[in-house]
Structures are given as structure tokens and as C-alpha cells.
Design an enzyme around this catalytic site. Structure first.
Site, PDB file in Angstrom:
ATOM      1  N   TRP A 184       1.684  -1.684   9.586  1.00 16.71           N
ATOM      2  CA  TRP A 184       2.236  -1.435   8.245  1.00 16.71           C
ATOM      3  C   TRP A 184       3.317  -0.364   8.258  1.00 16.71           C
ATOM      4  CZ3 TRP A 184      -0.415  -5.236   6.478  1.00 16.71           C
ATOM      5  CH2 TRP A 184      -1.799  -5.304   6.539  1.00 16.71           C
ATOM      6  N   GLU A 213       0.704   6.713   1.850  1.00 18.30           N
ATOM      7  CA  GLU A 213       0.678   8.192   1.822  1.00 18.30           C
ATOM      8  C   GLU A 213      -0.669   8.719   1.321  1.00 18.30           C
ATOM      9  OE1 GLU A 213       2.848   9.281   4.038  1.00 18.30           O
ATOM     10  OE2 GLU A 213       2.693  11.120   2.873  1.00 18.30           O
ATOM     11  N   GLY A 214      -1.730   8.006   1.637  1.00 19.98           N
ATOM     12  CA  GLY A 214      -3.081   8.414   1.222  1.00 19.98           C
ATOM     13  C   GLY A 214      -3.503   7.656  -0.019  1.00 19.98           C
ATOM     14  N   GLY A 216       3.624 -10.401 -23.119  1.00 19.81           N
ATOM     15  CA  GLY A 216       2.873 -11.649 -23.274  1.00 19.81           C
ATOM     16  C   GLY A 216       3.155 -12.620 -22.139  1.00 19.81           C
TER      17      GLY A 216
HETATM   18  C1  LIG Z   1       3.585  -1.677   2.387  1.00 19.52           C
HETATM   19  C2  LIG Z   1       3.004  -0.587   3.208  1.00 19.52           C
HETATM   20  C3  LIG Z   1       3.834   0.348   3.805  1.00 19.52           C
HETATM   21  C4  LIG Z   1       3.297   1.339   4.623  1.00 19.52           C
HETATM   22  N1  LIG Z   1       4.133   2.216   5.269  1.00 19.52           N
HETATM   23  C5  LIG Z   1       3.624   3.052   6.213  1.00 19.52           C
HETATM   24  C6  LIG Z   1       4.490   3.824   7.056  1.00 19.52           C
HETATM   25  O1  LIG Z   1       5.702   3.798   6.914  1.00 19.52           O
HETATM   26  N2  LIG Z   1       3.928   4.584   8.016  1.00 19.52           N
HETATM   27  C7  LIG Z   1       2.578   4.646   8.208  1.00 19.52           C
HETATM   28  O2  LIG Z   1       2.142   5.350   9.113  1.00 19.52           O
HETATM   29  N3  LIG Z   1       1.724   3.937   7.418  1.00 19.52           N
HETATM   30  C8  LIG Z   1       2.217   3.138   6.446  1.00 19.52           C
HETATM   31  N4  LIG Z   1       1.373   2.382   5.657  1.00 19.52           N
HETATM   32  C9  LIG Z   1      -0.069   2.495   5.868  1.00 19.52           C
HETATM   33  C10 LIG Z   1      -0.801   3.179   4.725  1.00 19.52           C
HETATM   34  O3  LIG Z   1      -0.535   4.543   4.726  1.00 19.52           O
HETATM   35  C11 LIG Z   1      -2.289   2.828   4.874  1.00 19.52           C
HETATM   36  O4  LIG Z   1      -2.416   1.470   4.543  1.00 19.52           O
HETATM   37  C12 LIG Z   1      -3.179   3.689   4.022  1.00 19.52           C
HETATM   38  O5  LIG Z   1      -3.201   5.008   4.486  1.00 19.52           O
HETATM   39  C13 LIG Z   1      -4.617   3.162   3.973  1.00 19.52           C
HETATM   40  O6  LIG Z   1      -5.101   2.882   5.231  1.00 19.52           O
HETATM   41  P1  LIG Z   1      -5.773   1.446   5.506  1.00 19.52           P
HETATM   42  O7  LIG Z   1      -4.820   0.408   5.070  1.00 19.52           O
HETATM   43  O8  LIG Z   1      -6.189   1.404   6.934  1.00 19.52           O
HETATM   44  O9  LIG Z   1      -7.032   1.386   4.574  1.00 19.52           O
HETATM   45  P2  LIG Z   1      -8.477   2.021   4.838  1.00 19.52           P
HETATM   46  O10 LIG Z   1      -8.350   3.413   5.296  1.00 19.52           O
HETATM   47  O11 LIG Z   1      -9.268   1.083   5.680  1.00 19.52           O
HETATM   48  O12 LIG Z   1      -9.039   2.010   3.368  1.00 19.52           O
HETATM   49  C14 LIG Z   1      -9.512   0.829   2.714  1.00 19.52           C
HETATM   50  C15 LIG Z   1     -10.162   1.252   1.385  1.00 19.52           C
HETATM   51  O13 LIG Z   1     -11.267   2.122   1.654  1.00 19.52           O
HETATM   52  C16 LIG Z   1     -11.101   3.370   1.003  1.00 19.52           C
HETATM   53  N5  LIG Z   1     -11.573   4.435   1.903  1.00 19.52           N
HETATM   54  C17 LIG Z   1     -11.091   4.764   3.123  1.00 19.52           C
HETATM   55  N6  LIG Z   1     -11.776   5.792   3.642  1.00 19.52           N
HETATM   56  C18 LIG Z   1     -12.704   6.122   2.740  1.00 19.52           C
HETATM   57  C19 LIG Z   1     -13.728   7.121   2.701  1.00 19.52           C
HETATM   58  N7  LIG Z   1     -13.889   7.993   3.693  1.00 19.52           N
HETATM   59  N8  LIG Z   1     -14.506   7.172   1.616  1.00 19.52           N
HETATM   60  C20 LIG Z   1     -14.355   6.310   0.575  1.00 19.52           C
HETATM   61  N9  LIG Z   1     -13.418   5.346   0.558  1.00 19.52           N
HETATM   62  C21 LIG Z   1     -12.597   5.260   1.626  1.00 19.52           C
HETATM   63  C22 LIG Z   1      -9.608   3.490   0.740  1.00 19.52           C
HETATM   64  O14 LIG Z   1      -9.355   4.341  -0.358  1.00 19.52           O
HETATM   65  C23 LIG Z   1      -9.239   2.049   0.465  1.00 19.52           C
HETATM   66  O15 LIG Z   1      -9.518   1.737  -0.873  1.00 19.52           O
HETATM   67  C24 LIG Z   1       1.898   1.417   4.811  1.00 19.52           C
HETATM   68  C25 LIG Z   1       1.060   0.482   4.176  1.00 19.52           C
HETATM   69  C26 LIG Z   1       1.596  -0.519   3.415  1.00 19.52           C
HETATM   70  C27 LIG Z   1       0.661  -1.515   2.800  1.00 19.52           C
END
Ligand SMILES: Cc1cc2nc3c(=O)[nH]c(=O)nc-3n(C[C@H](O)[C@H](O)[C@H](O)COP(=O)(O)OP(=O)(O)OC[C@H]3O[C@@H](n4cnc5c(N)ncnc54)[C@H](O)[C@@H]3O)c2cc1C
Length: 558
Positions: A162, A367-368, A343
Site C-alpha cells: 500500500w 497515517e494511523g 438524494g
Molecule cells: C490507499 C492507501 C495508501 C497508503 N499509503 C501508505 C504509504 O504511502 N506508506 C505506508 O507506509 N503505508 C501506507 N498505507 C498503509 C496504511 O498506513 C495502513 O493500511 C494502516 O496503517 C493500517 O494498517 P493495516 O492496513 O495493516 O491494517 P491493520 O493494522 O491490520 O488494522 C485493521 C483494523 O484493525 C484495527 N486495529 C489494528 N490494531 C489494533 C489494535 N491493537 N487494537 C484494536 N484495533 C486494532 C485497525 O484500526 C483497523 O480497523 C496506505 C494504505 C492505503 C489503503
């Protein structure tokens, strides 16, 4: 910091450019084709053309040395145009952040000057298939390559997921594990063994390129280790969170307003049941006014945090988290409401609100995520609650009560009720050891964010009335309207803290039936209920402001 006049000019050039080159039809077409308009992105980053990059680069490296407030203003404007393009352009800022905070002077000079002089695009490679919110789980490795016992370079192996600009960047900052821990490296496009995948097919921000990266024995010289010392990566990432989360907060704010700024004029023209929708209270007070209120509460917190970062108060990670959480959630709710406000038309691809609602969705994820923001906010303020023996929010409430005696129309008394109630809920949570429930810990994060934004908006309304608001601050509303916005938000925050707080404490079994009345009294529930008086009149007034019916409103009041 950029001079207010220069900032104003930059924002105007951006608006003019978008008007000419990126009308709605073009944006909708690019969205349908799922295409990142690379030429436009390069034009915006080119120092001889729009040169947005220059705003973020320190002056000593050829940039304009913009601060956090400038970044917020540019990010909001970019998001109002298109969140995908905003992501592509601002990815360079994010990607070069590890360099700005952690690089050696030589590295800074080399890379930051190249951004300023050549407009090179960066990507920020942190996330991995199995390391998202928990970056500590990253698997990408950077193994030292030794020559005569000296580290001359590193071999990088692993995958990133991503990554914004993943398929189009010239240069990448990549987080990888060295023997001393996670560290940032600079990797250039075309380096042997470094490849990227096809762009992801996404729900929104389809005008940005997002791609996975693969590193297969990618060799980089030792001078590509940012800062020259291994193991600093997570600290360097942490050091800019306040700043970068403010950027995404501004994205949520800009996109949310962009949706409302379409719904508001639409509702003046759409006639149903013999009158424009804009004259129907059941419409404006549900689909427009509350969203304006929440967006402006978030703006207030963004501006306050940006000013504090620019004043040298540090990176303010928790404040950045509050700003991002509130603005991104408010932006999403506003865009969703804008679809409803249009609508059936709002539900079609032909109308921008549909695209905006898909675009703004990302702001609660990258970004979190919002849940990680809630955890960050709650953990930090929990420590402050303990350190001050439960007085942290009571003290904030006292400051707001003082403000109320000086300026009684900005809702500071009600914001104070929210803060007192929060202090009581947190104390109950301490006694009942309720933060062992993760759900309660995270919900407290939300209550904290609402409470702090209520205080911030009351202060902002006061500063505007005093003529003390920063020259660069947004001035869409005058001081009377801002006071109205603040009163409405403070009522919502106080009620939310009291009712949700009570629900959680009782729900977790920390309050017996006999103790409930005492807790309600300590949280001043009756006062919070009484503070709702005047809500509908304030919402009527705000609707009049938003629809330029202020004269009519004044006549009605008279
Ligand atoms: C379009 C797009 C652009 C992006 N651009 C970049 C980029 O330029 N550089 C980069 O490094 N990353 C990038 N990202 C990555 C993005 O920062 C991550 O997707 C994001 O940090 C969430 O990580 P994950 O997708 O692995 O979800 P997960 O961490 O697996 O989370 C899935 C769900 O579980 C919840 N969750 C996670 N941990 C916990 C916990 N401990 N307790 C309770 N709930 C929890 C989360 O809130 C979320 O709802 C991008 C993502 C997208 C979709």
C-alpha cells in the site's frame, strides 16, 4: 514560516490551476479510469511550475521553509481539489520526512535540495503485508555488507504494501530491520532487485498511485542509511507524527468541506414540497449544520496544534492524533451526509459528492487508523490523569470557566462541564480499573478528543472576537457565528461525555445501582441537560449564516 502574503498567493495559484486544469468532469473521468494523472502531479511538484514541494523544504536547501500551519493550509486546499492528487503530491513530503528529521547534514543537502531543484517524487515505505498498525512486526531486512571489517553498504530484502506513489516515485524511503533495529534507507528507482507491482484497484483516491514494493537483494551504499546510525527508524517515524497527522487531518477537513460546499448550494435550488430544501429544518439541522460544527471544531484543534508546533513545543504526537481523529471522522460523516443531501443524484458517479465520500474514507485508515488514534490519545491522557491525581481535566475546566466569565457567549461554560465530567469518568475508570477493557480505553480516547476540541473551539471563538487569531487562520465565519458553532459543539461534547461515560462505567460493572445517582451528580448531569437550552435557536442561526440569511435572522431576533 512562510509570510502570510506568500501563502495566500500560493493557495490562490493552486485554486486557479485546479479551476483550469482539473474541473469536476476531468476528475470524475480520471476516477472512472482509475488513473493517476502523473503529468499533473509532476507539474504541481516542478519548481519552475507550481512548485508545491518548495513550501515544505527548509530555506537552506532551496525551499520556502513552510511550517505546520502552512502545511495545514496547503493540505486542506489540495484536498478540496482532489484527495488522490493531494496524496500523490504530499507523499513526497511524507517520504522525505525521515530525512528531514534524521539525516546527516550531507544527506539533507543532497536529497532535500534535489526535491527543491528537480521536483523529484518520493514514496514512504513503512507498511508491510503483515506489519500495518504494528510497524514493529516488520520483516524487511537490511543486512550489513562488510569490506575489511567496515560496513560499506546494506542488502535489503522484503516487501512493502500500500505504498502511495509506489509505482511512480523517483526515490523511496524504506524502513528495514538492521542488526540494531528498524532503520530508514533511501532507495532510488531502477536499483537492481527493486521492483513494484501494478497499482492497486482502490475504493477511493483512485487518482493516486498505490503499489506494493519488492526488494530482492537490493544493494545500497552505507550512505543511504538515514542518519548514518542503525536502529533509529521508529524514533525518526515518531518524531514527525504530530506534523504528518496534521496533514491527514487537513485532508479530512478539506474533503468534508468540499462535500458540504456542494450540498449547500444544491439545497437552495432543489425544490421539494413547494420550497427549497435549504428552508427545511429537518434537512439542514441533520445533513448540514452538525457537520459544519464538527468540522470547525476539528479545524480549531488543527490550527491550535499547528501554532504550537510552529512555536517549538515539540512534535505534539497526541495533539496530532486528536486533530486527525476528529477531522477525518468529521470529514467522513460530512461526505456521507452530502450524498444523502443530494438524494438519488448524490448516489451517482456523475456527482462529485459520491467520489468525495469514497476518497475521504482513506483518512481514517492511513497515517494511523482511527482506532490507533483513540489508543494513542487515551494512553497519553490517562498518564496525565494519573500524574495530576485526577486533576488534569478539572484544571482545564477551571480555565474554561475563567474564559466564560470574560466572554460568556462562546460556550466555554459548557465545554467546562464536558471537561469536569470527563475527569469524573476517568477517575471512576481508575478506581474500577476499567482501562483493562480495551474497548473502554479506546472509547475514552473519543471522549477526550471531543472534550479537548470543545475547549479549543471556545478559545478560538474568543481569540477571533479579540482580534488575536493568527493572520493565516481560516476566516470563513465571523466571531458571532464562530461563537454559535462553539456553543453547539460544546453541548454535543458535554452530553456525549456524560452519557457515554456513564454507560461505559455502568456497563463494565464499576457502578452499583446505589452508586449511580452519586456518579450522575458528580458528573453534573442535570447541568449538562440544562445546557442544551437554546440548541435549536443556535442551529437555526447557523443555518441562516450558512445560507446567507443573516439579515432575515436578525429581523426575526428583533
Ligand atoms: C490507499 C492507501 C495508501 C497508503 N499509503 C501508505 C504509504 O504511502 N506508506 C505506508 O507506509 N503505508 C501506507 N498505507 C498503509 C496504511 O498506513 C495502513 O493500511 C494502516 O496503517 C493500517 O494498517 P493495516 O492496513 O495493516 O491494517 P491493520 O493494522 O491490520 O488494522 C485493521 C483494523 O484493525 C484495527 N486495529 C489494528 N490494531 C489494533 C489494535 N491493537 N487494537 C484494536 N484495533 C486494532 C485497525 O484500526 C483497523 O480497523 C496506505 C494504505 C492505503 C489503503
Amino acid at each position: 514560516m512562510i509570510a502570510p502574503k506568500t501563502l495566500k498567493m500560493s493557495l490562490k495559484s493552486l485554486r486557479d490551476f485546479a479551476k483550469k486544469k482539473l474541473p469536476d468532469e476531468t476528475l470524475i473521468e480520471l476516477d472512472e479510469r482509475d488513473e493517476c494523472p502523473l503529468e499533473i502531479v509532476r507539474y504541481m511538484c516542478n519548481p519552475d511550475q507550481l512548485g508545491i514541494q518548495l513550501l515544505f523544504i527548509p530555506e537552506e536547501y532551496g525551499g520556502l521553509g513552510g511550517g505546520a500551519f502552512d502545511v495545514y493550509c496547503i493540505c486542506e486546499e489540495m484536498a478540496r481539489i482532489d484527495l488522490g492528487i493531494a496524496t500523490a503530491v504530499l507523499a513526497t513530503f511524507l517520504g522525505s520526512d525521515p530525512i528531514t528529521v534524521g539525516a546527516t547534514p550531507e544527506q539533507k543537502k543532497h536529497w532535500l535540495s534535489r526535491i527543491a531543484d528537480e521536483g523529484i517524487l518520493f514514496a514512504y515505505g513503512a507498511t508491510e503485508p503483515e506489519a500495518g498498525s504494528d510497524l514493529g512486526a516488520l520483516k524487511t531486512t537490511a543486512d550489513p555488507v562488510l569490506q575489511d571489517g567496515r560496513v560499506v553498504g546494506y542488502k535489503i530484502n522484503g516487501n512493502k504494501q500500500w505504498i502511495s506513489n509506489g509505482g511512480i516515485a523517483d526515490t523511496y524511503t524504506v524502513l528495514a530491520n538492521t542488526p540494531a533495529g528498524p532503520s530508514w534507507f533511501v532507495v532510488e528507482k531502477g536499483t537492481k532487485g527493486f521492483t513494484h507491482d501494478e497499482p492497486e484497484g482502490k475504493h477511493g483516491i483512485r487518482l493516486s498511485n498505490t503499489a506494493a514494493l519488492a526488494f530482492n537483494d537490493v544493494y545500497v551504499d552505507a550512505d543511504r542509511l538515514i542518519g548514518g546510525v542503525e536502529g533509529q527508524g521508529l524514533n525518526q517515524a515518531q518524531a514527525v507524527f504530530g506534523y504528518t497527522r496534521l496533514m491527514v487531518a487537513a485532508f479530512g477537513l478539506g474533503a468534508g468541506w468540499s462535500a458540504l460546499d456542494r450540498a449547500i448550494p444544491y439545497s437552495t435550488k432543489r425544490i421539494q414540497a413547494g420550497a427549497p430544501l435549504s428552508e427545511k429544518q429537518g434537512y439542514t439541522h441533520k445533513l448540514i449544520v452538525p457537520h459544519v460544527v464538527r468540522l470547525e471544531a476539528a479545524r480549531s484543534y488543527i490550527e491550535e496544534t499547528a501554532e504550537r508546533i510552529d512555536a517549538g513545543e515539540g512534535s505534539l504526537n497526541t495533539e496530532g492524533a486528536i486533530a486527525k481523529y476528529m477531522a477525518s471522522e468529521a470529514g467522513n460523516a460530512a461526505a456521507e451526509a452530502a450524498i444523502q443531501a443530494l438524494g438519488g443524484y448524490g448516489y451517482t458517479h456523475e456527482y462529485m459528492v459520491e467520489k468525495i465520500s469514497r476518497d475521504v474514507r482513506i483518512t481514517t485508515i492511513y497515517e494511523g487508523t482511527s482506532e490507533i488514534m483513540e489508543m494513542t490519545i487515551s494512553r497519553d491522557r490517562w498518564q496525565l490523569h494519573l500524574k495530576t491525581r485526577g486533576q488534569y481535566y478539572h484544571e482545564q475546566a477551571q480555565a474554561l470557566e475563567k474564559l466564560h466569565t470574560r466572554r460568556p457567549n462562546v460556550g466555554a461554560d459548557v465545554a467546562a462541564l464536558a471537561a469536569h465530567a470527563l475527569a469524573e469518568v476517568m477517575e471512576k475508570a481508575r478506581i474500577g480499573r476499567l482501562t483493562r477493557y480495551q474497548h473502554i480505553l479506546l472509547r475514552l480516547g473519543e471522549l477526550i478528543a471531543f472534550t479537548e476540541c470543545a475547549g479549543s473551539l471556545a478559545r478560538r471563538a474568543d481569540r477571533l472576537a479579540e482580534g488575536k487569531l493568527s493572520e493565516k487562520a481560516n476566516r470563513r465565519f465571523d466571531s458571532t457565528a464562530l461563537a454559535g458553532l462553539s456553543r453547539v459543539f460544546a453541548r454535543e461534547a458535554a452530553l456525549k461525555v456524560a452519557e457515554e461515560g456513564l454507560r461505559l462505567a455502568i456497563g463494565a460493572g464499576a457502578v452499583s445501582e446505589a452508586e449511580t445517582a452519586a456518579l450522575e451528580a458528580s458528573m453534573q448531569m442535570p447541568a449538562i441537560h440544562r445546557a442544551q437550552a437554546g440548541l435549536i435557536a443556535d442551529m437555526d442561526y447557523l443555518a441562516d449564516v450558512l445560507y446567507n440569511r443573516a439579515a432575515k435572522s436578525a429581523a426575526r431576533a428583533a
